[in-house]
Design an enzyme around this catalytic site. Structure first.
Site, PDB file in Angstrom:
ATOM      1  N   GLN A 108      70.292  31.254  67.143  1.00 25.11           N
ATOM      2  CA  GLN A 108      69.673  32.378  66.441  1.00 25.11           C
ATOM      3  C   GLN A 108      70.749  33.357  65.993  1.00 25.11           C
ATOM      4  O   GLN A 108      70.472  34.336  65.328  1.00 25.11           O
ATOM      5  CB  GLN A 108      68.708  33.099  67.380  1.00 25.11           C
ATOM      6  N   HIS A 126      68.567  31.995  61.934  1.00 18.82           N
ATOM      7  CA  HIS A 126      68.381  33.328  61.345  1.00 18.82           C
ATOM      8  C   HIS A 126      69.444  33.661  60.304  1.00 18.82           C
ATOM      9  O   HIS A 126      69.693  34.824  60.009  1.00 18.82           O
ATOM     10  CB  HIS A 126      68.352  34.387  62.466  1.00 18.82           C
ATOM     11  N   THR A 201      69.186  33.733  75.388  1.00 20.19           N
ATOM     12  CA  THR A 201      68.145  34.252  74.496  1.00 20.19           C
ATOM     13  C   THR A 201      66.992  34.815  75.311  1.00 20.19           C
ATOM     14  O   THR A 201      66.616  34.234  76.337  1.00 20.19           O
ATOM     15  CB  THR A 201      67.633  33.184  73.497  1.00 20.19           C
ATOM     16  N   ASN A 225      71.121  32.222  81.731  1.00 23.11           N
ATOM     17  CA  ASN A 225      70.877  33.627  81.368  1.00 23.11           C
ATOM     18  C   ASN A 225      70.937  34.449  82.653  1.00 23.11           C
ATOM     19  O   ASN A 225      70.297  34.089  83.637  1.00 23.11           O
ATOM     20  CB  ASN A 225      69.478  33.750  80.728  1.00 23.11           C
TER      21      ASN A 225
HETATM   22  P1  OAD Z   1      68.207  39.224  72.729  1.00 23.31           P
HETATM   23  O1  OAD Z   1      69.080  40.435  72.654  1.00 23.31           O
HETATM   24  O2  OAD Z   1      66.750  39.397  72.561  1.00 23.31           O
HETATM   25  O3  OAD Z   1      68.414  38.538  74.155  1.00 23.31           O
HETATM   26  C1  OAD Z   1      69.704  38.342  74.665  1.00 23.31           C
HETATM   27  C2  OAD Z   1      69.583  37.603  75.975  1.00 23.31           C
HETATM   28  O4  OAD Z   1      70.909  37.329  76.404  1.00 23.31           O
HETATM   29  C3  OAD Z   1      68.906  38.390  77.089  1.00 23.31           C
HETATM   30  O5  OAD Z   1      67.897  37.572  77.671  1.00 23.31           O
HETATM   31  C4  OAD Z   1      70.033  38.667  78.081  1.00 23.31           C
HETATM   32  O6  OAD Z   1      69.611  38.636  79.444  1.00 23.31           O
HETATM   33  C5  OAD Z   1      70.973  37.527  77.789  1.00 23.31           C
HETATM   34  N1  OAD Z   1      72.387  37.794  78.101  1.00 23.31           N
HETATM   35  C6  OAD Z   1      73.057  38.962  78.138  1.00 23.31           C
HETATM   36  N2  OAD Z   1      74.348  38.762  78.451  1.00 23.31           N
HETATM   37  C7  OAD Z   1      74.509  37.436  78.605  1.00 23.31           C
HETATM   38  C8  OAD Z   1      75.626  36.596  78.920  1.00 23.31           C
HETATM   39  N3  OAD Z   1      76.838  37.094  79.136  1.00 23.31           N
HETATM   40  N4  OAD Z   1      75.411  35.256  79.001  1.00 23.31           N
HETATM   41  C9  OAD Z   1      74.175  34.731  78.784  1.00 23.31           C
HETATM   42  N5  OAD Z   1      73.096  35.472  78.477  1.00 23.31           N
HETATM   43  C10 OAD Z   1      73.251  36.809  78.391  1.00 23.31           C
HETATM   44  O7  OAD Z   1      68.817  38.162  71.730  1.00 23.31           O
HETATM   45  P2  OAD Z   1      68.099  36.909  71.051  1.00 23.31           P
HETATM   46  O8  OAD Z   1      67.201  36.228  72.002  1.00 23.31           O
HETATM   47  O9  OAD Z   1      69.165  36.129  70.384  1.00 23.31           O
HETATM   48  O10 OAD Z   1      66.738  38.270  65.042  1.00 23.31           O
HETATM   49  O11 OAD Z   1      67.236  37.635  69.955  1.00 23.31           O
HETATM   50  C11 OAD Z   1      66.485  36.878  69.060  1.00 23.31           C
HETATM   51  C12 OAD Z   1      66.476  37.535  67.713  1.00 23.31           C
HETATM   52  O12 OAD Z   1      66.066  38.900  67.833  1.00 23.31           O
HETATM   53  C13 OAD Z   1      67.843  37.650  67.054  1.00 23.31           C
HETATM   54  O13 OAD Z   1      68.245  36.468  66.413  1.00 23.31           O
HETATM   55  C14 OAD Z   1      67.614  38.748  66.074  1.00 23.31           C
HETATM   56  C15 OAD Z   1      66.910  39.717  66.978  1.00 23.31           C
HETATM   57  O14 OAD Z   1      66.146  40.683  66.365  1.00 23.31           O
HETATM   58  C16 OAD Z   1      66.960  38.556  63.766  1.00 23.31           C
HETATM   59  O15 OAD Z   1      67.919  39.206  63.415  1.00 23.31           O
HETATM   60  C17 OAD Z   1      65.918  37.998  62.861  1.00 23.31           C
END
Ligand code: OAD
Length: 258
Positions: A108, A126, A201, A225
């Site tokens: 994403q 995305h 994610t 995660n």
């Molecule tokens: P999020 O910011 O929603 O989630 C990030 C995830 O990464 C969380 O569950 C954290 O716990 C985890 N995290 C943080 N640090 C980490 C690390 N060092 N290693 C592993 N995991 C870690 O991001 P996405 O799920 O990517 O969309 O968000 C989905 C979409 O929402 C994005 O693509 C974007 C956003 O709005 C668009 O721009 C359309």
């Protein structure tokens, strides 16, 4: 140079489950994969982009209509953060997994850290920060200017040389459709996998979040995660560590059989 984390950091149960040969591995990632490269996630507590900024003002077609310079300036700031960042051991582990076991990467993320780590054919659900295009005629554009250091500096977007429309970021905004072709490929890849690694994610943004449900029942699914997510209940294993720590350990195990 830091030592590669040993597979011993993973639970004995997971090590046992991963100690066989997998034929179709898919890594499905989100912003957490790039967090250890210094790129902010969207929803990780107080440091998440969406706790500081409002998606409705910056990441929707209406926001673009209302103030193109604000939107373009914000995405330019984010491009600057990405350009300064380097792939972390998580990205490098995915590249190793692909070169030894042909793993596929679906993300994403709109950054280019997979590619800079050497991962090929990444499915960017995305879009990409590095593929701006004319908002009117769709003509691709390349960047002429360096990005700013300030997050909310208004910058007038470049003009399309062909139709004089404004150039927009090459990402998918809230309220826009994902590419059907890209989604279709992602669904087919996951439906054919025997190992699915769901990395960094929150699993709350659909339709991307729905992809995990396409994995066959016979496949092994592992969430990597540090925090619990809405996908945690859908995977067979959860690894509560950062991607840069857990992925090298997981890949070390898997490639023993490569
Ligand atoms: P999020 O910011 O929603 O989630 C990030 C995830 O990464 C969380 O569950 C954290 O716990 C985890 N995290 C943080 N640090 C980490 C690390 N060092 N290693 C592993 N995991 C870690 O991001 P996405 O799920 O990517 O969309 O968000 C989905 C979409 O929402 C994005 O693509 C974007 C956003 O709005 C668009 O721009 C359309």
């Amino acid at each position: 140079m830091e030592a590669t984390p040993s597979p011993d950091i993973l639970s004995a149960e997971l090590r046992q489950s991963l100690s066989r040969r997998f034929e179709n591995i898919v890594v499905f990632s989100g912003a957490g994969l790039s967090a250890d490269s210094g790129i902010p996630t969207f929803r990780s507590g107080e440091n998440g982009l969406w706790s500081e900024f409002n998606p409705a003002d910056l990441a929707t077609p209406d926001a673009w209509k209302a103030n193109k310079a604000l939107v373009w300036g914000w995405y330019e700031w984010r491009r600057g953060l990405i350009l300064k960042a380097q792939p972390n051991p998580g990205h490098l582990a995915i590249a190793q997994l692909q070169s030894t076991l042909n793993a596929n990467a679906i993300t994403q993320n709109v950054d280019d850290l997979h590619e800079r780590a050497g991962v090929r054919d990444v499915l960017h659900l995305h879009g990409s920060m590095f593929e701006p295009r004319c908002a009117i005629c769709g003509l691709s554009h390349s960047f002429a200017q360096s990005p700013p250091d300030a997050p909310l500096r208004e910058i007038t977007p470049p003009q399309c040389p062909s139709c004089k429309g404004a150039v927009r970021p090459g990402v998918v905004w809230f309220g826009e459709q994902l590419s059907r072709a890209v989604m279709g490929r992602a669904e087919r890849m996951i439906a054919a996998c025997d190992l699915l690694l769901v990395v960094g994610t929150s699993g709350v943004v659909y339709p991307a979040a729905g992809l995990v449900a396409h994995a066959p029942r016979t496949a092994t699914a592992v969430e990597i995660n540090p925090a619990a997510t809405q996908q945690s209940g859908r995977t067979d294993y959860v690894v509560r560590m950062s991607a840069s720590q857990a992925l090298p350990a997981v890949v070390g195990l898997l490639t023993q059989h490569g």
